[in-house]
Design an enzyme around this catalytic site. Structure first.
Site, PDB file in Angstrom:
ATOM      1  N   SER A 136       0.798  -1.228   0.000  1.00 24.46           N
ATOM      2  CA  SER A 136       0.000   0.000   0.000  1.00 24.46           C
ATOM      3  C   SER A 136       0.828   1.272   0.000  1.00 24.46           C
ATOM      4  CB  SER A 136      -0.915  -0.001   1.214  1.00 24.46           C
ATOM      5  OG  SER A 136      -0.152  -0.151   2.397  1.00 24.46           O
TER       6      SER A 136
ATOM      7  N   HIS B 170      -5.558  -3.912  -1.590  1.00 26.89           N
ATOM      8  CA  HIS B 170      -5.454  -2.813  -2.559  1.00 26.89           C
ATOM      9  C   HIS B 170      -5.618  -3.280  -4.008  1.00 26.89           C
ATOM     10  CE1 HIS B 170      -4.286   0.334   0.277  1.00 26.89           C
ATOM     11  NE2 HIS B 170      -3.833  -0.702   0.978  1.00 26.89           N
TER      12      HIS B 170
ATOM     13  N   LYS C 178     -12.013  -0.425   0.027  1.00 33.44           N
ATOM     14  CA  LYS C 178     -11.192   0.321  -0.927  1.00 33.44           C
ATOM     15  C   LYS C 178     -11.919   0.349  -2.282  1.00 33.44           C
ATOM     16  CE  LYS C 178      -7.259  -0.891   1.913  1.00 33.44           C
ATOM     17  NZ  LYS C 178      -7.318   0.230   2.846  1.00 33.44           N
TER      18      LYS C 178
HETATM   19  N1  PMP Z   1      -4.606  -4.674   4.430  1.00 30.30           N
HETATM   20  C1  PMP Z   1      -3.984  -3.658   3.819  1.00 30.30           C
HETATM   21  C2  PMP Z   1      -2.840  -3.972   2.910  1.00 30.30           C
HETATM   22  C3  PMP Z   1      -4.411  -2.342   4.019  1.00 30.30           C
HETATM   23  O1  PMP Z   1      -3.770  -1.330   3.428  1.00 30.30           O
HETATM   24  C4  PMP Z   1      -5.505  -2.094   4.879  1.00 30.30           C
HETATM   25  C5  PMP Z   1      -6.067  -0.696   5.130  1.00 30.30           C
HETATM   26  N2  PMP Z   1      -5.288   0.353   4.910  1.00 30.30           N
HETATM   27  C6  PMP Z   1      -6.105  -3.181   5.501  1.00 30.30           C
HETATM   28  C7  PMP Z   1      -5.657  -4.455   5.246  1.00 30.30           C
HETATM   29  C8  PMP Z   1      -7.244  -2.970   6.439  1.00 30.30           C
HETATM   30  O2  PMP Z   1      -8.445  -2.872   5.758  1.00 30.30           O
HETATM   31  P1  PMP Z   1      -9.649  -2.069   6.390  1.00 30.30           P
HETATM   32  O3  PMP Z   1      -9.423  -0.637   6.080  1.00 30.30           O
HETATM   33  O4  PMP Z   1     -10.854  -2.645   5.736  1.00 30.30           O
HETATM   34  O5  PMP Z   1      -9.624  -2.333   7.859  1.00 30.30           O
END
Ligand code: PMP
Length: 422
Positions: free
Chosen positions: A206, A234, A274
């Site tokens: 990310s 993502h 997302k």
């Molecule tokens: N995995 C990754 C790679 C993320 O970037 C994120 C959120 N930034 C999450 C899991 C968590 O997802 P959520 O926002 O639905 O809690």
């Protein structure tokens, strides 16, 4: 979308006043906090809460100013799509807003069951399970799969939720350098004296916008008899021919090897928050895996189910992803163009090959300075600094979304070039 600021104001005005603590009564136990916060300030690492006005889309309003929004994970522009809002409204009319209990008690409605069925079909998996968030999915799944006497092998740049899942698991942890499949191979060959072994990796990272070498990692998992868990947070909706993610992208590239590749991945995690435009996490895999997680993942068992309306919006998002593949192809083309422009202008975009385009700056303070200058110029690009990235690797994280225009991107490049020269 109507935005009820008045209601929010009323709620604040109507709030009962708390009694001011007297000087003598002030608890001393938290005395260390002002100093700790001051240290964050000094290091340029203190984060502040921000409040958005109105909807979140390719442009957003903050403190009365409209800014082009390069900071969102709403990659396909679905968070404000009216079809998601209408689906949520239908679910609210059917079943109300709150879900009232954890899914195993009374929290799981037929809207949740419907989304799980749709997700499993979309992912080509036997079954799927919804979690309150993607974070909860990762934090719950890892400890449900490995415990004391087991080992977990994790990429150094995995998301915080995977890191926390590994910490909670009590398994021995082996962190391999980012995307270094040779180092992972070495660990798998030497750390063998364990009951179960699990490899965990983001599929699309990310902060750097690069992807894991899933073909090589899957091959290693098969060779060493290890479980493999990938987080497609993502990538779902954006990568792969049908939008399933990076795993599908690799399978698309080597169709004769696709079944073997997909078979090597035991656990696929995703989020609705997302590209899917809603909120909630999910896991896909075999029926046995899903049954086990529903019994043993503590963030599933002991947490209230997401609202049914969020599940209904998730189904609507999924249907758009299936029906409108041009959204993801247009987005990835525009991201490639932006990367080319930035690189041509002399910026370091690292190993990005996705809709997440970092501009690597290094120093945390410099990254935050550039982010403020961009904000002053009307563009919201977050500066990312430790602990989100390692020391000395601060960056500006440009998230491209479907509704950004080429003009938005051109303006961003022009402005970064100008600021970089100042
Ligand atoms: N995995 C990754 C790679 C993320 O970037 C994120 C959120 N930034 C999450 C899991 C968590 O997802 P959520 O926002 O639905 O809690």
């Amino acid at each position: 979308m109507p935005h009820s600021l008045e209601a929010a104001d009323l709620a604040i005005q109507g709030r009962p006043k708390l009694e001011e603590p007297t000087e003598e009564a002030a608890p001393a136990a938290l005395d260390w906090l002002p100093r700790a916060l001051g240290q964050l300030d000094k290091a340029g690492l203190r984060r502040r809460l921000v409040t958005r006005d109105g909807p979140q889309a390719a442009a957003c309003e903050f403190e009365g100013r409209r800014l082009v929004n390069f900071s969102s994970n709403d990659y396909l522009g679905l968070a404000c799509d009216v079809r998601l809002a209408e689906a949520a409204q239908r679910a609210i009319q059917d079943t109300g807003w709150g879900s009232g209990a954890s899914p195993l008690v009374t929290g799981r409605s037929r809207w949740h069951a419907w989304l799980e069925e749709r997700l499993a079909r979309f992912e080509g998996a036997e079954a799927a399970l919804l979690f309150p968030t993607g974070f909860a999915a990762n934090a719950g799944v890892v400890p449900a799969l490995v415990d004391q006497g087991d080992a977990v092998f994790a990429d150094a740049k995995n998301h915080a939720s995977l890191i926390d899942g590994c910490r909670l698991s009590r398994a021995d942890r082996f962190v391999y350098p980012h995307n270094d499949s040779d180092a992972l191979a070495e660990l798998l060959a030497t750390k063998t004296d364990y009951r179960r072994r699990l490899i965990v990796t983001d599929s699309l990272f990310s902060m750097d916008g690069d992807v894991a070498p899933l073909d090589r990692i899957a091959e290693l998992a098969t060779r060493h008899g290890a479980m493999l868990m990938i987080d497609e947070a993502h990538a779902t909706g954006v990568w792969g021919r049908r939008g399933r993610g990076v795993l599908e992208h690799f399978a698309d590239q080597a169709p004769t090897n696709a079944a073997k590749l997909e078979g090597a991945v035991s656990v696929r995690v995703g989020t609705l928050s997302k590209a899917l435009g809603s909120v909630g996490g999910f896991v896909c895999g075999s029926q046995a895996l899903i049954d086990w997680l529903a019994n043993r993942a503590r963030t599933y068992v002991y947490s209230t189910a997401m609202p049914a309306a969020a599940a209904a919006a998730g189904v609507a998002g999924l249907e758009i992803i299936e029906a409108e593949p041009s959204r993801r192809s247009a987005l990835l083309q525009r991201a490639a163009r932006l990367r080319d422009q930035l690189r041509a202008a002399g910026f370091d975009t690292g190993a990005s090959c996705s809709q997440v385009v970092p501009i690597v700056v290094g120093d945390a303070e410099r990254a935050m300075r550039i982010a403020s200058a961009l904000k002053a110029a009307g563009m919201l690009v977050p500066g990312i600094r430790p602990p989100s990235v390692p020391e000395g690797e601060s960056l500006l994280r440009v998230s491209l979304c479907h509704d950004h225009t080429e003009q938005d991107c051109d303006r961003l490049v022009r402005t970064v070039v100008r600021i970089g020269r100042e």
